[in-house]
Motif scaffolding. Sequence first.
Motif, mmCIF file in Angstrom:
data_model
loop_
_atom_site.group_PDB
_atom_site.id
_atom_site.type_symbol
_atom_site.label_atom_id
_atom_site.label_comp_id
_atom_site.label_asym_id
_atom_site.label_seq_id
_atom_site.Cartn_x
_atom_site.Cartn_y
_atom_site.Cartn_z
ATOM 1 N N VAL A 1 28.224 46.722 52.054
ATOM 2 C CA VAL A 1 29.252 47.698 52.399
ATOM 3 C C VAL A 1 29.987 48.047 51.109
ATOM 4 O O VAL A 1 30.510 47.152 50.427
ATOM 5 C CB VAL A 1 30.246 47.154 53.441
ATOM 6 C CG1 VAL A 1 31.319 48.197 53.727
ATOM 7 C CG2 VAL A 1 29.523 46.762 54.714
ATOM 8 N N SER A 2 30.012 49.335 50.758
ATOM 9 C CA SER A 2 30.650 49.781 49.521
ATOM 10 C C SER A 2 31.626 50.924 49.828
ATOM 11 O O SER A 2 31.333 51.804 50.653
ATOM 12 C CB SER A 2 29.598 50.257 48.516
ATOM 13 O OG SER A 2 28.719 49.210 48.177
ATOM 14 N N TYR A 3 32.741 50.886 49.118
ATOM 15 C CA TYR A 3 33.751 51.925 49.332
ATOM 16 C C TYR A 3 34.459 52.217 48.017
ATOM 17 O O TYR A 3 34.727 51.318 47.219
ATOM 18 C CB TYR A 3 34.768 51.483 50.381
ATOM 19 C CG TYR A 3 35.906 52.478 50.560
ATOM 20 C CD1 TYR A 3 35.689 53.699 51.181
ATOM 21 C CD2 TYR A 3 37.183 52.188 50.074
ATOM 22 C CE1 TYR A 3 36.717 54.628 51.332
ATOM 23 C CE2 TYR A 3 38.223 53.108 50.225
ATOM 24 C CZ TYR A 3 37.977 54.327 50.855
ATOM 25 O OH TYR A 3 38.993 55.237 50.986
ATOM 26 N N TYR B 1 38.637 53.824 41.896
ATOM 27 C CA TYR B 1 38.165 52.438 42.027
ATOM 28 C C TYR B 1 36.932 52.419 42.934
ATOM 29 O O TYR B 1 36.725 53.318 43.754
ATOM 30 C CB TYR B 1 39.252 51.521 42.597
ATOM 31 C CG TYR B 1 39.659 51.854 44.016
ATOM 32 C CD1 TYR B 1 39.001 51.292 45.110
ATOM 33 C CD2 TYR B 1 40.705 52.755 44.263
ATOM 34 C CE1 TYR B 1 39.357 51.607 46.401
ATOM 35 C CE2 TYR B 1 41.074 53.074 45.551
ATOM 36 C CZ TYR B 1 40.403 52.496 46.624
ATOM 37 O OH TYR B 1 40.762 52.822 47.906
ATOM 38 N N LYS B 2 36.135 51.379 42.768
ATOM 39 C CA LYS B 2 34.971 51.160 43.635
ATOM 40 C C LYS B 2 34.917 49.683 44.002
ATOM 41 O O LYS B 2 35.119 48.816 43.143
ATOM 42 C CB LYS B 2 33.665 51.571 42.946
ATOM 43 C CG LYS B 2 33.598 53.045 42.577
ATOM 44 C CD LYS B 2 32.246 53.420 41.994
ATOM 45 C CE LYS B 2 31.190 53.531 43.067
ATOM 46 N NZ LYS B 2 29.902 54.064 42.535
ATOM 47 N N SER B 3 34.668 49.421 45.251
ATOM 48 C CA SER B 3 34.575 48.038 45.721
ATOM 49 C C SER B 3 33.305 47.876 46.531
ATOM 50 O O SER B 3 32.783 48.844 47.106
ATOM 51 C CB SER B 3 35.792 47.669 46.575
ATOM 52 O OG SER B 3 35.873 48.528 47.705
ATOM 53 N N SER B 4 32.804 46.645 46.573
ATOM 54 C CA SER B 4 31.541 46.410 47.280
ATOM 55 C C SER B 4 31.483 44.964 47.757
ATOM 56 O O SER B 4 31.958 44.050 47.071
ATOM 57 C CB SER B 4 30.354 46.709 46.363
ATOM 58 O OG SER B 4 29.130 46.400 46.997
ATOM 59 N N TYR B 5 30.914 44.799 48.938
ATOM 60 C CA TYR B 5 30.623 43.444 49.449
ATOM 61 C C TYR B 5 29.141 43.394 49.813
ATOM 62 O O TYR B 5 28.630 44.259 50.529
ATOM 63 C CB TYR B 5 31.456 43.095 50.673
ATOM 64 C CG TYR B 5 31.034 41.780 51.299
ATOM 65 C CD1 TYR B 5 31.266 40.574 50.646
ATOM 66 C CD2 TYR B 5 30.356 41.757 52.515
ATOM 67 C CE1 TYR B 5 30.853 39.370 51.202
ATOM 68 C CE2 TYR B 5 29.944 40.556 53.085
ATOM 69 C CZ TYR B 5 30.197 39.365 52.421
ATOM 70 O OH TYR B 5 29.776 38.184 52.954
#
Length: 758
Positions: free
Chosen positions: A622-624, A598-602
Amino acid sequence: MRHFKCLFMIFTLFFANFSIAKADMIIKDIKVEGSQYVAKSTVLNYLPLKIGQTFSFSDSHIVINRIYETGFFKDVRLYQNGNTLIIEVKEQPIIAKIEYKGNLALPDESLDQILNDIQLKKGKIFNPSKLEALKFQLQEFYFSRGYYSSKVTSKIKKLKRNRIEIEINIHEGEVALIRDINIVGNVRFDEKFLLSKMELEATSGALSDDEYSKNQLEADLETIRSYYMDRGHFNFNIKSTEVTISPNKKNIYININQIEGDIYNISTIKLHGTYHLTDKEIRKQFKIKTTDVYSRTKIQKTVQAIKDRFGEDGYAFAIVEVVPTVDEKNKSVSLDFYIKPKQKVFVRRINITGNEKTYNEVFRRELRQMESSVYSPKKMKRSKIRIQRLSYVETVDIKTIRIPNKNDQVDLEVRVKEMPSGSFTVGGAYSSAEGFTFTTNFAQNNMFGTGESFKMGLSKNSVSQNFSMATTNPYWTDDGISRSFSYYYNDTDASEISTTASYFMNSYGVSVNFGIPMAETETIFLGAGYDNTKLGTTISTPDEINSYIDLKGDEYSNIFLSMAYVNDWRNRTIFATEGAKNRLSFNVTVPGSGLEYYKSSYEFEYYYPLSERYTFNFHNNVSYGDSYVDDYGLPFFKKYYVGGVYSLRGYSSSGVGPKDEDGKATGGNLKTTGSFELVFPPAGVDITGPTRFSLFTDFGSVYKEIGDFDSNELRYSAGIAFKWFSAMGPLVFSFAEALNPDDGDKTEVFQFYVGGVF
C-alpha cells in the motif's frame, strides 16, 4: 621302466631333502623381483615377515595370500637364495582407458563418481574383483529403479606394456511398469484414498508415475505407516509386501497386506529424570496431550522440541527417550519421557571452510553463535540464515563436531558454497511494455572478498536512457551500520509508451543511506539526497500536465530525506521459503525544495512452507503520496501506476487506474497491490536452484486520491508464472487472465521481462 622309476625316486628324495633343508631359515634379506609399477616398499609393508625372523616354507601360503590380497598381482612365487628370501611377482595390468556405453538413465558424472569411489579408474592397477563389484553395483542400481531386463557386461582389451582398456556395456532395457497396486486389510480408509498417498501408481495415462522403484515403494509404505500411526493406530503393521514381475520383466504387480489395529488414545504423560528446568517449562514444549489420539509424528516433534529447549541452555546432547505402555483393555497408551540433560556444552572453535574468494571475517561477522560460549541451537539456526541470505552464497551447512575425550566441548564447521558474485554483461533485454533495451552492466556483490558491493549499469530503449551507480558497505562500522551511495541519470520520453500520458523528462540525483540495526531482524534506514528534474511537453501532452508545468515551472531541484523501518526474518532474500518481511518507508522533500511532497509505503511479504518443495507466498503493498503545501497532490511524474509483470499480471503496464481524455493513464496518489502464490521449483531442479514456477492470483488498483478508494474497484487476475535469476539478470514470464477488467483497462495475457538493469 625300472630304471626310470629309480631315477624318479632319487629325484623326489633329493628335492624333499632340499625342502627340509629350507624348512627353517633366518631371513637376512628380502628381495622383490618383477615389480614395475608397484613400489617394492609397498610389497614389503604387506609381508607378515621381517628381516631377522625365522621362516619356514611350509608357511609360504600365508605370505603369498597376504600379497594376493593387495589386488596388485596376478602371480606370486617365493624362492630362497641362501638366507635371502626372493619374492617374484607378476603385476596386474595398468588401466589405460575406461569406456562405458548405453548408460542413459545413469549420468556420466554419477558413473564417474562410482568408478572413483571403488578406485577403478585410469592410471590405477587393475583389480578384477573391483570390476565385478562395479558390475554388481550397477546392476543393483538399475534393479532398484525398475530396469529388471537390464544387463551389465564388460570387455577387456590387452595393450602393450602391460596395459588394458576396459569397456563397460550397459543394456538398460525398459523400466518395468506398475500394472496394479492392491491393498488388503484396510478398513478405516478405502484403497483409493490410501493409493493417493503413494507416489507410485498403476498405469493410467501418459502423466502417471507408473515406473517401478524399490526405494520409492519403501518410501510409500512408510508414508502409509506414518499416516495410520499419526491417527491412533499404535499397532499398525504392514504384514507383507509382494512384488510380482511378469515373465517378460516389463510389468509389475504389487500386493500390500496390512493390519490396521485399533485406535488408541493418550492416557497419561509422565516426566522422569533430573534436570534444571521445571516440569511446567518442559510441558510447554509438548505437541501432544492426554486424550489426544496416539500420533507418532507429534511424539517425535515433542522429543525434538524438548531437546531444543535444553539446547538453548547449553545442553546440546540431551537424551530424551519415550517409553509407551499400552493398555489393551482401555485402548490407551501412557507415555513416559526419560530425560537426561548430560553436560552443558561450550563451543571451542568455529572453522569456516569452502570460502575460496571471501575472507573469513565476512562470514564470522554474521555468526550469532560465538566461540567459547554456550552452544545454542537457536543461535546456530540464526547464524545459518544470516549467511545463506548473502547474495554470493549458494548453500551453507553448519556441522557440530564432538571433541574426543571432552564431553563438554564441540567444534563447529561452517561449510559454505560460494556462487559467482560478479558479472559484466553487454547485451539486450526485451519487455512487453518498453520493447528492446540495450544494456551494459557491471556488478560485484563481493568486492575483493570483503562483502562490499558495487554496481553500475547503462540501458537504452525507445522510452528512456538510464545510467546508475551504487556502492554499499554492509559493515561500515564494526557494530553493523551499513552505508550506501548511489547516483542515477534518466532521460525519458513518455510519449513512446502507449498507455501513459505524453511528456519528456530529464533527471539525475545522488543519495546516501545508512542502515542501523536495532535488533536481530530489525533495521532502521536513514538517508538524504538531491535530485534535479527538467520537464518538456509535446503536442499530445494532456492539459493537466501543461497546467502543472505552468504553475510549478519545468525544472525542479529537491533535497529529500528518507526513513524506513524493516523487520525481515525470511530465511532467504531470493526465493524465500519461510518467514516474513515488513517494510515501512517515508520520503519527503525538505521545505523550500522545488517541489514539496512526501511518499509513504508499507510492504508485507509472508512465506509458509507447505512442504519441502512447495511454498505459499502472500505479498501486499500500500503506497500513498501527496503534497504537504497545496492541493495539487503528487507531481504527475511521481504518481503511482498499476499493471504489468511486476505489479498486476494480466493487465498492461499502467493499464489500470485514472485516465485522461485520450484514455492514457495519469496515475494516482494511492496504490494498493497484492498477490497469493503457490511457488515451486521445476521437476528435477534442486530446491536451492535459481528457477521457480508459481500459480498466482493478483489484485490491485490505483486511485487518484485517498478518498477515492473503493474495494469494488480492485482488479483481479490469475495465472502461472516462471522466474529465473540468470547471470544476465531476472527472466520473468507470466500467462494471466484478467478476471474483472473495466471498459477502459488494457489487458495482456502473456507478459515477460528478459534481462536486467540496475
